[in-house]
Motif scaffolding. Structure first.
Motif: not given
Length: 78
Positions: A1-18
């Motif tokens: 499964m290949k992760l898209s760059p958009r998904l990779i950049s969304t993960i840190p933003v969600l973590f900071m929001l959490l």
């Protein structure tokens, strides 16, 4: 499964929001202090100890000499 760059950049933003919304870390809450002039203290307040004793007799836990006119102010948590 290949992760898209958009998904990779969304993960840190969600973590900071959490982290920002959960309030990780110590939380300090300070109680407000209500002050009122002593009803029984006469004359200029020159001794904080005397002021505190008079305030204690009035039902307040603490008292302090304050201001230019050196009034005795009784204080308690609100």
């Amino acid at each position: 499964m290949k992760l898209s760059p958009r998904l990779i950049s969304t993960i840190p933003v969600l973590f900071m929001l959490l982290v920002a919304t959960t309030g990780i870390g110590p939380v300090t809450v300070e109680a407000r202090t209500c002050e009122t002039s002593s009803q029984l203290f006469n004359g200029p307040c020159l001794s904080t100890t005397n002021c505190a004793n008079v305030c204690h007799n009035e039902g307040f836990p603490d008292g302090d000499c304050r201001g230019f006119r050196r009034r005795c102010l009784c204080s308690r948590p609100c």
